[in-house]
Write a protein that holds these residues in place. Structure first.
Motif, PDB file in Angstrom:
ATOM      1  N   SER A   1       7.872   0.907   5.905  1.00  0.00           N
ATOM      2  CA  SER A   1       8.574   0.505   4.699  1.00  0.00           C
ATOM      3  C   SER A   1       9.343  -0.798   4.878  1.00  0.00           C
TER       4      SER A   1
ATOM      5  N   ALA B   1       5.328  -1.735   2.768  1.00  0.00           N
ATOM      6  CA  ALA B   1       4.519  -0.756   2.042  1.00  0.00           C
ATOM      7  C   ALA B   1       5.142  -0.494   0.674  1.00  0.00           C
ATOM      8  N   ALA B   2       4.295  -0.221  -0.324  1.00  0.00           N
ATOM      9  CA  ALA B   2       4.790   0.019  -1.675  1.00  0.00           C
ATOM     10  C   ALA B   2       5.583   1.310  -1.748  1.00  0.00           C
ATOM     11  N   SER B   3       5.104   2.338  -1.064  1.00  0.00           N
ATOM     12  CA  SER B   3       5.826   3.609  -0.989  1.00  0.00           C
ATOM     13  C   SER B   3       5.412   4.322   0.286  1.00  0.00           C
TER      14      SER B   3
ATOM     15  N   ARG C   1       0.829  -1.208   0.000  1.00  0.00           N
ATOM     16  CA  ARG C   1       0.000   0.000   0.000  1.00  0.00           C
ATOM     17  C   ARG C   1       0.865   1.261   0.000  1.00  0.00           C
ATOM     18  N   THR C   2       0.236   2.367  -0.362  1.00  0.00           N
ATOM     19  CA  THR C   2       0.902   3.670  -0.296  1.00  0.00           C
ATOM     20  C   THR C   2       0.622   4.299   1.065  1.00  0.00           C
TER      21      THR C   2
ATOM     22  N   VAL D   1      -3.471   8.714  -0.372  1.00  0.00           N
ATOM     23  CA  VAL D   1      -2.842   7.387  -0.279  1.00  0.00           C
ATOM     24  C   VAL D   1      -3.793   6.387   0.378  1.00  0.00           C
ATOM     25  N   ASP D   2      -3.311   5.155   0.483  1.00  0.00           N
ATOM     26  CA  ASP D   2      -4.116   4.098   1.103  1.00  0.00           C
ATOM     27  C   ASP D   2      -4.151   4.225   2.622  1.00  0.00           C
TER      28      ASP D   2
END
Length: 298
Positions: free
Chosen positions: A48, A53-55, A31-32, A100-101
């Motif tokens: 992270s 997390a994706a970013s 997720r972002t 973001v998410d």
């Protein structure tokens, strides 16, 4: 902002949030994420490195805090797009990153005057179906209750729960218990609460959710309405009676203990003349009680 040195110190609330994020890592994986008021950036780094997390965008404002954030990302080997630092002014929407998410934050409210701006930035950054994970201690600081209640007014569904004792333990391998206690005395002196503010996929929905607190259930099965009503009312004896009488269902032993603990904290708040639950959680109590009244006896 440049005179504000609070971002150069690691605060107790960030330790609690970091432990919670690890437990919630399935919700963050891929997720972002944006961390508000990141300070030293511990929670963003955990999101992270430990949660996949994706970013992650670690945000603060003061120049020295931003320099420190970039340094801490560097020593942890984190670079864009996996993780980055961004100067975000809650008062200036032009500085806000895209929605973001998951938005995360720890102990963000320092004054009542900051609440309107903080509500706006949280509302803008949490995308449809996303959530805001927030940890704060009980203090005499003005604005905290207004912030929590305000997010519910803004359409977020709120789940609030007590902090599991394990989150308060010393996670530092090279630090003695005595040293840890001196560094983070607030962990023993204050009561912390975990808040998960969710935004429905379809947009905004008024009111708080009567569902069980995410941390109280530990990602477990749904909590029966009668049990949740007893938790919200601050009645640990009734919670224990219901669980022992068959209401536990598929709930794990760990989840049951957390529910009893949440009720004990609510009971303590009532004894202090405070609402049994924090404002947003209390908003869910009438709905849960109504559901309990309509449910079959257990």
């Amino acid at each position: 902002a440049d005179d504000d040195k609070t971002g150069l110190q690691l605060w107790a609330a960030s330790l609690v949030l970091s432990r919670w994020l690890v437990e919630m890592r399935a919700r963050l994986a891929g997720r972002t994420v944006v961390e508000l008021g990141a300070g030293c950036g511990l929670c963003g780094v955990v999101a992270s490195v430990a949660c996949g997390a994706a970013s992650v965008v670690l945000s603060d404002l003061a120049a020295h805090s931003m320099d420190n954030l970039r340094h801490n990302l560097d020593i942890n080997g984190l670079k864009p797009p996996a993780a980055s630092a961004a100067a975000v002014d809650w008062r200036d929407a032009a500085t806000w990153p895209a929605a973001v998410d998951v938005v995360i934050g720890a102990d963000l409210v320092y004054a009542l005057s900051a609440v309107p701006d903080l509500r706006r930035v949280v509302g803008a950054l949490v995308g449809p179906g996303g959530c805001f994970l927030y940890v704060c201690p009980e203090t005499n600081r003005q604005g905290e209750e207004a912030f929590i209640a305000g997010l519910v007014e803004d359409g977020f569904e709120c789940q609030a729960s007590a902090v599991p004792p394990a989150y308060l333990a010393n996670p530092l391998a090279e630090t003695t218990e005595e040293e840890f206690g001196l560094l983070f005395a607030e962990l023993a002196q204050r009561t912390y609460t975990l808040y998960c503010f969710s935004r429905p996929d379809g947009g905004k929905a008024k009111g708080a959710a009567p569902a069980a607190p995410a941390a109280a259930a530990g990602g477990d099965a749904e909590v029966p309405a009668a049990v949740q009503a007893a938790v919200d009312a601050g009645d640990p004896e009734e919670v224990q009676r219901l669980l022992s009488g068959g209401a536990a269902g598929a709930l794990s032993k760990s989840a049951q203990k957390k529910l009893v603990k949440s009720a004990e904290i609510a009971k303590k708040r009532k004894a202090q003349g405070k609402p049994a639950q924090p404002p947003a959680a209390a908003a869910a109590a009438p709905k849960a009680a109504a559901a309990a009244a309509a449910a079959p006896a257990v």
